[in-house]
Design a protein around this motif. Sequence first.
Motif, PDB file in Angstrom:
ATOM      1  N   GLY A   1      17.624  -6.128   0.338  1.00 50.66           N
ATOM      2  CA  GLY A   1      18.915  -6.170   0.975  1.00 50.66           C
ATOM      3  C   GLY A   1      18.776  -5.771   2.356  1.00 50.66           C
ATOM      4  O   GLY A   1      19.397  -5.261   3.045  1.00 50.66           O
ATOM      5  N   MET A   2      17.821  -6.230   2.924  1.00 50.25           N
ATOM      6  CA  MET A   2      17.558  -6.085   4.351  1.00 50.25           C
ATOM      7  C   MET A   2      17.917  -7.378   5.237  1.00 50.25           C
ATOM      8  O   MET A   2      17.775  -8.398   4.829  1.00 50.25           O
ATOM      9  CB  MET A   2      16.129  -5.650   4.613  1.00 50.25           C
ATOM     10  CG  MET A   2      15.473  -4.704   4.132  1.00 50.25           C
ATOM     11  SD  MET A   2      16.302  -2.794   4.851  1.00 50.25           S
ATOM     12  CE  MET A   2      17.687  -2.593   3.347  1.00 50.25           C
ATOM     13  N   GLN A   3      18.291  -7.049   6.678  1.00 51.87           N
ATOM     14  CA  GLN A   3      18.852  -8.262   7.293  1.00 51.87           C
ATOM     15  C   GLN A   3      17.819  -8.250   8.726  1.00 51.87           C
ATOM     16  O   GLN A   3      17.873  -9.348   9.431  1.00 51.87           O
ATOM     17  CB  GLN A   3      20.215  -8.121   7.859  1.00 51.87           C
ATOM     18  CG  GLN A   3      21.052  -8.559   6.644  1.00 51.87           C
ATOM     19  CD  GLN A   3      21.048 -10.138   6.456  1.00 51.87           C
ATOM     20  OE1 GLN A   3      20.750 -10.896   7.437  1.00 51.87           O
ATOM     21  NE2 GLN A   3      21.074 -10.362   5.180  1.00 51.87           N
ATOM     22  N   ALA A   4      17.321  -7.050   8.926  1.00 53.47           N
ATOM     23  CA  ALA A   4      16.434  -6.800  10.244  1.00 53.47           C
ATOM     24  C   ALA A   4      15.328  -6.330   9.962  1.00 53.47           C
ATOM     25  O   ALA A   4      14.941  -5.456   9.079  1.00 53.47           O
ATOM     26  CB  ALA A   4      17.452  -6.179  11.323  1.00 53.47           C
ATOM     27  N   ALA A   5      14.016  -6.642  10.607  1.00 53.79           N
ATOM     28  CA  ALA A   5      12.802  -6.094  10.385  1.00 53.79           C
ATOM     29  C   ALA A   5      11.975  -6.035  11.733  1.00 53.79           C
ATOM     30  O   ALA A   5      12.355  -6.803  12.537  1.00 53.79           O
ATOM     31  CB  ALA A   5      11.984  -6.831   9.066  1.00 53.79           C
TER      32      ALA A   5
ATOM     33  N   GLY B   1       0.991  -1.170  -0.038  1.00 49.50           N
ATOM     34  CA  GLY B   1       0.089  -0.039   0.054  1.00 49.50           C
ATOM     35  C   GLY B   1       0.948   1.128   0.134  1.00 49.50           C
ATOM     36  O   GLY B   1       0.421   2.212  -0.449  1.00 49.50           O
ATOM     37  N   TYR B   2       2.049   1.056   0.537  1.00 47.23           N
ATOM     38  CA  TYR B   2       3.090   2.181   0.707  1.00 47.23           C
ATOM     39  C   TYR B   2       4.291   1.766   0.857  1.00 47.23           C
ATOM     40  O   TYR B   2       4.485   0.553   1.877  1.00 47.23           O
ATOM     41  CB  TYR B   2       2.560   3.358   1.688  1.00 47.23           C
ATOM     42  CG  TYR B   2       3.713   4.518   1.685  1.00 47.23           C
ATOM     43  CD1 TYR B   2       3.436   5.766   0.963  1.00 47.23           C
ATOM     44  CD2 TYR B   2       4.548   4.299   2.754  1.00 47.23           C
ATOM     45  CE1 TYR B   2       4.300   6.522   1.128  1.00 47.23           C
ATOM     46  CE2 TYR B   2       5.248   5.421   2.671  1.00 47.23           C
ATOM     47  CZ  TYR B   2       5.424   6.640   1.926  1.00 47.23           C
ATOM     48  OH  TYR B   2       6.309   7.739   2.085  1.00 47.23           O
ATOM     49  N   GLN B   3       5.293   2.521   0.317  1.00 50.85           N
ATOM     50  CA  GLN B   3       6.775   2.099   0.697  1.00 50.85           C
ATOM     51  C   GLN B   3       7.751   3.420   0.679  1.00 50.85           C
ATOM     52  O   GLN B   3       7.451   4.093  -0.393  1.00 50.85           O
ATOM     53  CB  GLN B   3       7.434   0.989  -0.287  1.00 50.85           C
ATOM     54  CG  GLN B   3       7.444   1.243  -1.597  1.00 50.85           C
ATOM     55  CD  GLN B   3       7.972   0.025  -2.280  1.00 50.85           C
ATOM     56  OE1 GLN B   3       9.089  -0.774  -1.839  1.00 50.85           O
ATOM     57  NE2 GLN B   3       7.628  -0.345  -3.586  1.00 50.85           N
ATOM     58  N   HIS B   4       8.573   3.362   1.585  1.00 52.55           N
ATOM     59  CA  HIS B   4       9.546   4.527   1.528  1.00 52.55           C
ATOM     60  C   HIS B   4      10.953   3.959   1.784  1.00 52.55           C
ATOM     61  O   HIS B   4      10.879   3.118   2.693  1.00 52.55           O
ATOM     62  CB  HIS B   4       9.470   5.297   2.766  1.00 52.55           C
ATOM     63  CG  HIS B   4      10.039   6.721   2.613  1.00 52.55           C
ATOM     64  ND1 HIS B   4       9.581   8.168   2.646  1.00 52.55           N
ATOM     65  CD2 HIS B   4      11.457   6.897   2.555  1.00 52.55           C
ATOM     66  CE1 HIS B   4      10.284   8.931   2.655  1.00 52.55           C
ATOM     67  NE2 HIS B   4      11.501   8.436   2.468  1.00 52.55           N
ATOM     68  N   HIS B   5      11.708   3.907   0.943  1.00 50.12           N
ATOM     69  CA  HIS B   5      13.195   3.493   1.098  1.00 50.12           C
ATOM     70  C   HIS B   5      14.324   4.124   0.973  1.00 50.12           C
ATOM     71  O   HIS B   5      14.363   5.260   0.326  1.00 50.12           O
ATOM     72  CB  HIS B   5      13.369   2.431  -0.021  1.00 50.12           C
ATOM     73  CG  HIS B   5      13.199   2.872  -1.378  1.00 50.12           C
ATOM     74  ND1 HIS B   5      14.386   3.331  -2.048  1.00 50.12           N
ATOM     75  CD2 HIS B   5      12.131   3.065  -2.250  1.00 50.12           C
ATOM     76  CE1 HIS B   5      14.007   3.878  -3.281  1.00 50.12           C
ATOM     77  NE2 HIS B   5      12.570   3.542  -3.420  1.00 50.12           N
ATOM     78  N   GLY B   6      15.162   3.993   1.955  1.00 49.22           N
ATOM     79  CA  GLY B   6      16.478   4.690   1.882  1.00 49.22           C
ATOM     80  C   GLY B   6      17.492   4.379   0.833  1.00 49.22           C
ATOM     81  O   GLY B   6      17.217   3.719  -0.095  1.00 49.22           O
ATOM     82  N   THR B   7      18.786   4.667   1.022  1.00 45.70           N
ATOM     83  CA  THR B   7      19.625   4.632   0.260  1.00 45.70           C
ATOM     84  C   THR B   7      20.289   3.069   0.309  1.00 45.70           C
ATOM     85  O   THR B   7      20.631   2.735  -0.720  1.00 45.70           O
ATOM     86  CB  THR B   7      21.029   5.531   0.596  1.00 45.70           C
ATOM     87  OG1 THR B   7      21.405   5.122   2.051  1.00 45.70           O
ATOM     88  CG2 THR B   7      20.792   6.998   0.498  1.00 45.70           C
ATOM     89  N   GLN B   8      20.021   2.453   1.266  1.00 42.08           N
ATOM     90  CA  GLN B   8      20.377   1.061   1.329  1.00 42.08           C
ATOM     91  C   GLN B   8      19.403   0.261   1.061  1.00 42.08           C
ATOM     92  O   GLN B   8      19.756  -1.145   0.927  1.00 42.08           O
ATOM     93  CB  GLN B   8      20.729   0.623   2.859  1.00 42.08           C
ATOM     94  CG  GLN B   8      22.118   1.637   3.311  1.00 42.08           C
ATOM     95  CD  GLN B   8      23.347   1.202   2.547  1.00 42.08           C
ATOM     96  OE1 GLN B   8      23.766   0.377   2.044  1.00 42.08           O
ATOM     97  NE2 GLN B   8      24.163   2.222   2.192  1.00 42.08           N
ATOM     98  N   SER B   9      18.406   0.410   0.759  1.00 36.93           N
ATOM     99  CA  SER B   9      16.999  -0.287   0.585  1.00 36.93           C
ATOM    100  C   SER B   9      16.445  -0.157  -1.003  1.00 36.93           C
ATOM    101  O   SER B   9      16.456   0.772  -1.653  1.00 36.93           O
ATOM    102  CB  SER B   9      15.902   0.028   1.430  1.00 36.93           C
ATOM    103  OG  SER B   9      14.785  -0.654   1.166  1.00 36.93           O
ATOM    104  N   LYS B  10      16.095  -1.224  -1.411  1.00 40.68           N
ATOM    105  CA  LYS B  10      15.807  -1.419  -2.799  1.00 40.68           C
ATOM    106  C   LYS B  10      13.966  -1.543  -2.821  1.00 40.68           C
ATOM    107  O   LYS B  10      13.624  -1.975  -2.069  1.00 40.68           O
ATOM    108  CB  LYS B  10      16.328  -2.460  -3.363  1.00 40.68           C
ATOM    109  CG  LYS B  10      17.926  -2.579  -3.644  1.00 40.68           C
ATOM    110  CD  LYS B  10      18.409  -3.848  -4.129  1.00 40.68           C
ATOM    111  CE  LYS B  10      20.084  -3.936  -3.924  1.00 40.68           C
ATOM    112  NZ  LYS B  10      20.371  -5.136  -4.698  1.00 40.68           N
TER     113      LYS B  10
END
Length: 929
Positions: A468-472, A413-422
């Motif tokens: 590219g995530m390891q923790a959530a 429904g929505y996504q906001h990603h930083g420099t390390q996230s795809k």
Amino acid sequence: MVSPTPPATCEQHLATLGQVLKTVWEQDTVDAQLAELVNYMPQLYPYELAWIGVYDPDDQSLTTKTAVVKSGKNFLWQKIQLQPDDAVQQVIERGAPAAVYDLQESHRAGEWKAIAKRLEIHDALVFPILRQEECLGILLLAAGRRGVSLKSGVQKKTLSILVTTLATILYRHQQDSIQQLEKRPSQSFFQLLSKLETIQELEPRLQAIVDATHRFVGPSRTRGYWFEPQERYFWHRVANGGHNRHAYATQAPAISQLSASGYQEFYQALSCGDVIVIGEGMYSHSEAVTEPLKQSFDKPSLIVAPILMQGDLLGFLVVEASQPRQWSLPEKRYLTAAAQVVSLGMPTSVLQEQVANLEANHQLSAGIAQSIHGDRDWQSVMALCGEQLIATLDIDGLLVLIPDLECGGFEVGYQHHGTQSKPIHGMWRSLHDIDWQLLARQAAPVCIENLDSDLKLRAWHPQFLRMGMQAAMACNLSPGQAPEGVLVVTDSSSRRWSQTEQDLLQSVGRQIGLVLHQWSLQRQAQQQSQMHDTMQWGLRNLQLTFDVAQLEQTATHHISQLLRLPLVALIVWENGQKEARLASTVVRDQQFTAKDNPPILVESDAIINWAIQTDGVIQIEFEDLPDVTRQWLRCPPHAQLLVVALRTSPEHTLNGAIVLADQDDRRFSDQQMSMLAVLVHQLAWCRRHLLLTKRLRDHKSQLTELNWYKHHHMDDIRRQVRDSRRQLTNLKQLPDVGEQPYFHAVESRLAGMEKELLRLTSRERWAMASDPRKVALVGLLNRLMKRVQTQVQKKQLWTQVHCDSNLALQGEMQKIEFILYELISAACRRSPARGRVDIWSRPLEQQWIELSITDDGDVDEAIINALTQGHRQDHLADSPLDRPPGLNLAICQSLMIRLGGEFILEKLDDNRIRSSVMFPMHRLNTIGG
């Protein structure tokens, strides 16, 4: 046999016993209490030896506690081993006293045989000292001669009281010994708390706690480890004797670091607040937790207690023993309390920092709530939330996942990603049931610190890895209920989510949940409006369709389009037929197929039988279907099926069902199920209406054709009769022929036949016309009997007409005569050879007459029931009135009702069949035409 003399009276005995017991409880030591009891026992039993031993169940032995020998000899046996066949061992096992005769000779005496010979004792009484079925010891009273026993009931009861007193004394002594051996942590702990009041810095406080713990527990060493949440590892911070350089230097080197991912089970146990104990023969946790610890610390015995502060893991305290050791309960409790003191005594600066973080998080949550209430646009609200959360939590990505209840899974429904996230697109898989329940029931967020070692939210791991995530950390936006949405924050590196971070996400999630709920309601309203319009369009199309095959195709296509289904199949079958057929099939996915080859058998097919037996929608899995059904219906593994029967009214026979199939993760909303029920219900009624209309139209066409054919046939017969009259007229002109009366009679009959045929072909070509006549009852019955005379003679039937008066009947008598002939002829046909047929007539209330025919034949009960019921509940169902003889009888009943009369067919108590016709004697309803 010699027995001691009891006290003179029972009252004196009780008084003496009471004084003895009072004296016993006044003694300060156990030995003194036992001595008082043993000194009193000679009044009950003249013993040479009174011996009390304490039972050790582990060693299977008795330890001498008290031994009194009257002869003055010393009792040299401190410990007596028990044997399986020993009399004393049997007393312990049975829990009941026993007498042993002559210990010197008895083969069950065990070690007591040698004791008896040395002390010159013979007979003995052995009493188990029991407390709540637990044997604490043995009381043995041995006499110096044979034949001594307890004969008086008072003696036995008194001795029983004394043994019970012994049990109480030994139990208290046992508990006192245990308490003396146990460590008492309270005094040592109070000293530690007093010392901590004067220490403000964290490092010396830790050192004081570790040193105090080491002194109390007495292990080989005591250490403290601290946890680094960002890097997720424990580092060695303090050890006992840290202030003493010489003592600290002589200790074995410590493990500098412990990675949380390398000791995942150990880390999870500490996070849950578990105290981990490894000792001699005792393990508090599974090998997955304890074995890595034993190998890393290289010690056989350990106790590890977590240091927790508001749910966050700060570190742990560990005590190590170089030798196998059984840790006591006070030692475990002391270490646990020491770990708690560490968190309670955190320095003021640390607490102030946490308070500042809480205030900042509160301001963030309040700001987000204000923006939500001020801006109704979903994307703009989430953009603001995403920026602030990413900055506050120092994360790399944020998503809001919305469950798709129709197709399964979650949509972004929505996504906001930083420099390390795809960024990631497409549907997310459905969660496993355990994860779904975890999100629905747990108010706190679901945390994943390291994807490689954490199995929570396993179905989403591939998406996390592609990002590219390891923790959530995932938070249910409708806590306590099935998720309407899930707020997910991610980090590119492994990390521990603190309690403060979890509380912040939970607070923000509640605010986001409000706007998501409003947005979801708007979407649902739009979807419902679209689906309502689509359904109304479909219903109108169904009502405007006048062909059954077209109706079936329209309905299946509409249901497939409305619910987005890969397979919709309509199965129908005719009443009484053995095979069903696929009337219409819509396939949108080649994995789903339906075909009626081999044939679909109505009696053995599972789907058809479930549809017949079940009201409403049936939801099953493809694996539940038997092989017979899978021959005509094929779906992917674990596909789900919906089966709905084409039901109309309860009395109507079911002859159709619709089958819907989709993938296993498809979920149907309540609204979709309701619309499906409405559409199928409308399809069932429309289809029934068209089938019934078609059947009636076909029936009318057949009858019209039959009527046309018969009338043309009667026209031809009338022409032949007219030609015969002309020929007869010509014959009358011949000499000596025309004067014969025979020719006049034939001519008159032919004239009557021509007149009747003319009336039928002209006035009653397309409908019956009224033809009232006046007929004598006797004449009517005579004509009827003449017409059936051939049947009567053929079967040699015995017939009799019971008619007492010759009444004059007036009305549609021609039609009534045909009805009566049909009933009498039917009675003759079903009667057995040499049977009996009676015709009865009687007037009713001076205006009506009843004519009844009784016979010995048999009629199907289904025909009688159908005629009695009067009207058919289901004109599409098979009925015995659709074919002779039921059809003939139904026509008679229908005609009699139109003429204002009544026809009844029934079976009498003597199994005879009675056909009754009742009608007015002077006036009947006329049939216009």
